[in-house]
Scaffold this active site. Structure first.
Site, short mmCIF file in Angstrom:
data_model
loop_
_atom_site.label_atom_id
_atom_site.label_comp_id
_atom_site.label_asym_id
_atom_site.label_seq_id
_atom_site.Cartn_x
_atom_site.Cartn_y
_atom_site.Cartn_z
N GLY A 163 22.84 49.82 -14.23
CA GLY A 163 21.79 49.44 -15.18
C GLY A 163 20.96 48.28 -14.65
O GLY A 163 21.37 47.55 -13.74
N CYS A 164 19.77 48.11 -15.23
CA CYS A 164 18.83 47.10 -14.73
C CYS A 164 19.37 45.68 -14.89
O CYS A 164 19.40 44.89 -13.94
CB CYS A 164 17.48 47.25 -15.41
SG CYS A 164 17.57 47.45 -17.20
N TYR A 165 19.82 45.33 -16.10
CA TYR A 165 20.39 44.00 -16.30
C TYR A 165 21.63 43.80 -15.42
O TYR A 165 21.84 42.74 -14.85
CB TYR A 165 20.84 43.83 -17.75
CG TYR A 165 19.78 43.57 -18.77
CD1 TYR A 165 18.91 42.49 -18.67
CD2 TYR A 165 19.70 44.37 -19.91
CE1 TYR A 165 17.97 42.23 -19.66
CE2 TYR A 165 18.75 44.12 -20.90
CZ TYR A 165 17.89 43.04 -20.77
OH TYR A 165 16.98 42.78 -21.76
#
Ligand SMILES: NC(=O)c1ccc[n+]([C@@H]2O[C@H](COP(=O)([O-])OP(=O)(O)OC[C@H]3O[C@@H](n4cnc5c(N)ncnc54)[C@H](OP(=O)(O)O)[C@@H]3O)[C@@H](O)[C@H]2O)c1
Length: 350
Positions: free
Chosen positions: A153-155
């Site tokens: 995921g991005c975070y």
């Protein structure tokens, strides 16, 4: 691999899917041969993404997502679908001999975590053992040859790339990690809603999904996979009025004697030779704008001696290093291409 790899993009009408098609257009050894969607099927790529209309495949129609058709037209697929969709689809793709890279969260956690964090029972728990967690700079060795990759995921990408080296080097007290995240609106996907409308987001900054954001267990698991240490993490995401960009600021108690130079050294050594990691020298300050449109993560670390706190900041473009770009980087490693094939490293600026 000599010939051009045939690639399918499922969710081609979405933001991450569109970004995959844009980046793959510049890939020297892969070609998009299948475009899959749900409600947009039957429309052309150029209709759903006018900025891609002039590509050779701009006139190609998006097709319904059916495993037999996909297997006939692609060697590998990117699943840029809503959470919970690819978990049901990927088993039949793998059975048909199609390699899969999932951009959703469907293969990132152990089976027992899915009801709590994603709200569904996982339909293919055996595959969770097989899936390689996809952050090339941390897990690249496992990615080589992988048939199923859970793109991070991005975070989680921004937080883990910053935290893993200092945690692994014993520079942080594990029980003290707090991650503050900020995202632009494209992180929510293309579907319009009142809470992500211009009227409600312009000049608004707000936390959301605290303390239940699904990247919390992903960050915890990624830390454990990479360092062997399994600390609890508090994660607080915020929505800010930008289109692209994810910035994570992580805080942790410093172990005795740790300096800014030691934190920076841990990052610099860990990512020596990594084409998409830019570690700033002490005093430098990360800016999400400098990674916009690129597969680069920019990192900085500070030891605040006064409070005994480490501050580690990471910035990525959520749609590139946080999604489509990292997925292509994972593909490159999985099939033996150059890791950087098709991936931009220079931002459009300002
Ligand atoms: N946006 C980001 O920054 C980002 C970053 C990292 C990971 N991701 C992940 O990437 C995935 C896609 O995100 P996105 O932002 O691109 O979303 P999006 O813009 O909303 O696009 C979703 C895509 O999935 C298709 N779709 C929707 N429901 C479907 C269903 N039931 N069956 C099959 N296809 C369906 C849509 O097709 P139709 O329009 O034709 O219905 C569309 O192509 C998500 O899992 C997201 O968590 C996104």
């Amino acid at each position: 691999m000599g010939s051009v790899l045939r690639v399918g993009v499922l969710g081609a009408s979405g933001y991450a899917g569109g970004e995959l098609v844009r980046l793959l257009a510049g890939h020297p050894r892969a070609e998009v041969t299948f475009l899959g969607a749900r409600e947009s099927s039957g429309r052309s790529l150029g209709e759903v993404h006018p900025h891609l209309a002039s590509l050779p495949i701009g006139g190609q129609s998006l097709e319904p997502i059916e495993p037999e058709t996909i297997a006939a037209g692609a060697d590998v697929v990117f699943c840029a679908l809503p959470n919970g969709t690819s978990a049901a689809l990927v088993p039949s793709l793998l059975e048909a001999g199609v390699r899969a890279i999932d951009l959703a969260g469907d293969f990132r956690l152990p089976a027992e975590a899915y009801p709590e964090w994603y709200g569904f029972e996982h339909p293919a728990p055996a595959l969770l053992e097989e899936a390689v967690y996809g952050i090339p700079e941390l897990f690249g060795a496992q990615t080589v040859g992988a048939e199923l990759i859970a793109n991070a995921g991005c975070y989680a990408t921004a937080a883990l790339l910053g935290l893993v080296p200092p945690l692994g080097a014993g520079l942080l007290e594990p029980g003290s990690i707090r991650v503050d995240g900020k995202t632009g609106l494209s992180g929510a996907g293309k579907a319009a809603s009142e809470s992500t409308s211009y009227a409600s987001t312009e000049e608004s900054m707000r936390p959301y999904r605290v303390p239940g954001h699904q990247h919390t267990p992903e960050i915890e698991r990624g830390l454990e996979l990479a360092t062997g240490v399994a600390p609890p993490v508090l994660f607080v995401p915020h929505l800010v009025p930008a289109v692209r960009g994810v910035l994570t600021t992580s805080y942790a108690t410093l172990t005795e004697g740790t300096t800014t130079e030691a934190l920076t050294e841990a990052l610099t050594v860990a990512y020596a030779g990594c084409p998409f990691v830019r570690v700033l020298a002490p005093g430098g300050m990360v800016d999400s704008k400098r990674v916009r449109g690129t597969n680069v993560i920019e990192l900085q670390a500070i030891a605040d001696a006064r409070t005994g706190t480490a501050v580690v900041v990471g910035a990525v473009d959520n749609l590139v290093k946080g999604a489509a770009g990292q997925a292509i980087q994972n593909l490159n490693l999985a099939v033996g291409f150059d890791e950087a094939d098709g991936l931009p490293a220079l931002a459009v600026y300002p």
